[in-house]
Design an enzyme around this catalytic site. Structure first.
Site, PDB file in Angstrom:
ATOM      1  N   HIS A  34       0.875  -1.176   0.000  1.00 36.52           N
ATOM      2  CA  HIS A  34       0.000   0.000   0.000  1.00 36.52           C
ATOM      3  C   HIS A  34       0.915   1.230   0.000  1.00 36.52           C
ATOM      4  CE1 HIS A  34      -2.757   2.963   1.795  1.00 36.52           C
ATOM      5  NE2 HIS A  34      -3.748   2.172   1.427  1.00 36.52           N
ATOM      6  N   ASP A  48       3.405  -4.231   8.063  1.00 36.98           N
ATOM      7  CA  ASP A  48       2.157  -3.480   7.927  1.00 36.98           C
ATOM      8  C   ASP A  48       1.023  -4.466   8.178  1.00 36.98           C
ATOM      9  OD1 ASP A  48      -0.172  -2.394   7.001  1.00 36.98           O
ATOM     10  OD2 ASP A  48       0.645  -1.665   5.103  1.00 36.98           O
ATOM     11  N   GLN A 106      -4.166  -5.125   7.224  1.00 33.40           N
ATOM     12  CA  GLN A 106      -5.153  -6.098   6.725  1.00 33.40           C
ATOM     13  C   GLN A 106      -5.096  -7.433   7.453  1.00 33.40           C
ATOM     14  OE1 GLN A 106      -7.542  -5.303   4.837  1.00 33.40           O
ATOM     15  NE2 GLN A 106      -6.860  -3.467   3.759  1.00 33.40           N
ATOM     16  N   LYS A 143     -10.389  -0.714  10.585  1.00 28.91           N
ATOM     17  CA  LYS A 143     -10.628  -1.933   9.791  1.00 28.91           C
ATOM     18  C   LYS A 143     -10.976  -3.106  10.701  1.00 28.91           C
ATOM     19  CE  LYS A 143      -7.168  -0.525   6.381  1.00 28.91           C
ATOM     20  NZ  LYS A 143      -7.893   0.047   5.258  1.00 28.91           N
ATOM     21  N   CYS A 148      -4.857   2.297  -3.679  1.00 27.66           N
ATOM     22  CA  CYS A 148      -3.651   2.895  -3.089  1.00 27.66           C
ATOM     23  C   CYS A 148      -2.445   1.971  -3.247  1.00 27.66           C
ATOM     24  CB  CYS A 148      -3.851   3.239  -1.608  1.00 27.66           C
ATOM     25  SG  CYS A 148      -5.205   4.368  -1.337  1.00 27.66           S
TER      26      CYS A 148
HETATM   27  N1  C6P Z   1      -6.209   0.331   2.872  1.00 25.01           N
HETATM   28  C1  C6P Z   1      -8.027  -0.039   1.332  1.00 25.01           C
HETATM   29  O1  C6P Z   1      -9.139   0.218   0.871  1.00 25.01           O
HETATM   30  P1  C6P Z   1      -4.896   3.772   6.950  1.00 25.01           P
HETATM   31  O2  C6P Z   1      -5.539   4.512   5.807  1.00 25.01           O
HETATM   32  O3  C6P Z   1      -3.688   4.499   7.466  1.00 25.01           O
HETATM   33  O4  C6P Z   1      -5.852   3.373   8.000  1.00 25.01           O
HETATM   34  O5  C6P Z   1      -4.371   2.391   6.340  1.00 25.01           O
HETATM   35  C2  C6P Z   1      -3.451   2.405   5.303  1.00 25.01           C
HETATM   36  C3  C6P Z   1      -3.194   1.027   4.808  1.00 25.01           C
HETATM   37  C4  C6P Z   1      -1.937   0.483   4.987  1.00 25.01           C
HETATM   38  N2  C6P Z   1      -1.665  -0.765   4.599  1.00 25.01           N
HETATM   39  C5  C6P Z   1      -2.575  -1.551   4.024  1.00 25.01           C
HETATM   40  C6  C6P Z   1      -2.211  -2.950   3.640  1.00 25.01           C
HETATM   41  C7  C6P Z   1      -3.867  -1.053   3.813  1.00 25.01           C
HETATM   42  O6  C6P Z   1      -4.780  -1.835   3.240  1.00 25.01           O
HETATM   43  C8  C6P Z   1      -4.187   0.263   4.208  1.00 25.01           C
HETATM   44  C9  C6P Z   1      -5.539   0.847   3.959  1.00 25.01           C
HETATM   45  C10 C6P Z   1      -7.568   0.725   2.554  1.00 25.01           C
HETATM   46  O7  C6P Z   1      -7.299  -0.909   0.866  1.00 25.01           O
HETATM   47  C11 C6P Z   1      -7.765   2.196   2.402  1.00 25.01           C
HETATM   48  S1  C6P Z   1      -6.765   2.906   1.159  1.00 25.01           S
END
Ligand code: C6P
Length: 412
Positions: A122, A199, A202, A225, A366
């Protein structure tokens, strides 16, 4: 096993209709829905003990402080960390990774060093490293993917060298659903003296995570999430590393003593939590953790595995028209199904599904470098959670079939 019908009653939004049809919420990788207990905890905070923390001797402030720190303890146990002080409350995964880049990274990665990452990250686990690499004269290297959307580890011993200072890796891909062999990679990286950031955005919502057993140095995840509100997330740092890290933001609450021209820092973890934190949402994250623990992460993971198997089989019926990304083996993937077709643009497909009450995400998710390597502008992504059912997957497949018919023949 999960009693999904019972669970669904805890989520008020799931009784909504969209265009007169029951909501089928399959955009859980973007953000999950929230159970009543989480929503009620926000109301309770604002109605009964709203106040600032770590500052007052009055009852409200002490109650809020206790509940905030209790949420940290719950998160500590939830991810198998040993000490509360190794968890920093942040806004989200993105902020957590930026914190590591601009504190640990700034002082430990220098000219000629390498940061190893993958082509399934991401942007949140890529752009902060690009910035740091430019700042400090380091370079980025990438682990490529194989045809099944898994990491190609055939040359891993060449990619990780003594120049590698950090491996920054997602636990589970938000596009492909791939679950990476993080423990194995952490071991390899550590042998070469590199630190590892995982990270977990997910993974934490969907499976049992134990950062101590995993052995990672940094681990980041977002509350939103995993049933909690937006605006709250967690960064775990191994205590022996955190002890030596410089603060990220400067101001109130992160200090111990302040003089005209200098200051000393507060104890861990508050040294990294400058200013008034997101108190209500942190407390609600603790309640979300309670909810997940009560159900059991193993049960949640098993339920999603069953949904994924069911969906993989259902998608195979549409193989001629739709291409599904990611591994086929449910042991190597989670409940994230990204697909594309040359018959319809993903945005049109997403809009069609919405008219059937089905919420999915469309776009690059993203992860532009991944999309570029797959030579795709965008995909449609359906992602599952603990409240989803096989019946909802049937609805998705039925709607996809009528969309494919509609866009090929011009009628519904
Ligand atoms: N992915 C998706 O629709 P934040 O936005 O900081 O809470 O998370 C960022 C992020 C980082 N790593 C991974 C693997 C992610 O999936 C995400 C967030 C969402 O896929 C929103 S873009």
């Amino acid at each position: 096993m999960l009693d999904v019908n019972h669970i669904r009653k805890d989520f008020p939004i799931l009784s909504r209709t969209i265009y007169g049809k029951p909501l089928v919420y399959l955009d859980n990788a973007a953000t999950s829905q929230k159970p009543k207990s989480v929503i009620q905890s926000l109301v309770d905070y604002y109605e009964s003990y709203n106040s600032n923390i770590h500052r007052g001797v009055h009852t409200l402030s002490m109650e809020a402080t206790d509940r905030h720190e209790e949420a940290r303890s719950k998160c500590t146990r939830f991810i198998g960390a040993k000490e509360e002080k190794s968890l920093i409350m942040v806004r989200n995964t993105t902020e957590a990774i930026n914190l590591v880049a601009q504190t640990w990274g700034k002082y430990n990665i220098s000219e000629g060093d390498e940061i190893l990452t993958t082509h399934m990250e991401h942007h949140s686990n890529l752009v902060p490293w690009q910035k740091l690499a430019k700042q400090n004269g380091a370079s980025l290297k990438f682990i490529e993917l194989n045809e099944d959307g898994m990491l190609d580890l055939s040359n891993i011993n060449k990619l990780i060298t003594e120049r590698t200072k950090l491996l920054a890796l997602t636990h589970m891909s938000n596009v492909l659903g791939t679950i990476n062999p993080v423990k194995e990679l952490i071991e390899i990286a550590h042998k070469m003296g590199a630190k590892v950031l995982i990270d977990g955005a997910q993974s934490v919502p969907h499976m049992k995570v134990d950062v101590t057993d995993m052995g990672c140095d940094f681990f980041a995840f977002s509350g939103h999430k995993m049933l909690a509100p937006t605006g709250i997330g967690v960064l775990y740092v191994k205590p022996e590393i955190l002890e030596h890290m410089e603060p990220f933001l400067f101001g109130g609450d992160m200090v111990s003593q302040v003089w005209d021209d200098t200051a000393t820092w507060n104890d861990l973890p508050w040294k990294f939590e400058a200013g008034t934190p997101n108190i209500a949402d942190a407390i609600a994250l603790g309640v979300a953790v309670d909810y997940l623990r009560d159900l059991g992460m193993e049960n949640i993971h098993l339920h999603e595995k069953e949904l994924t198997s069911y969906a993989l089989k259902a998608f195979s019926e549409l193989e001629e028209d739709l291409t599904l990304l990611g591994p086929r083996d449910v042991e190597r993937r989670g409940g994230i199904m990204s697909f594309h077709t040359n018959k319809v643009h993903p945005h049109d497909l997403g809009t069609f599904l919405d008219h059937d009450g089905i919420a999915v995400r469309t776009g690059h998710h993203c992860a532009m470098p991944l999309m570029r390597s797959l030579e795709l502008p965008a995909t449609v992504r359906a992602s599952f959670y603990l409240y989803n059912t096989e019946n909802e997957i049937d609805k998705l497949i039925a709607s996809l079939k009528s969309a494919l018919y509609y866009f090929s023949n011009g009628s519904h």
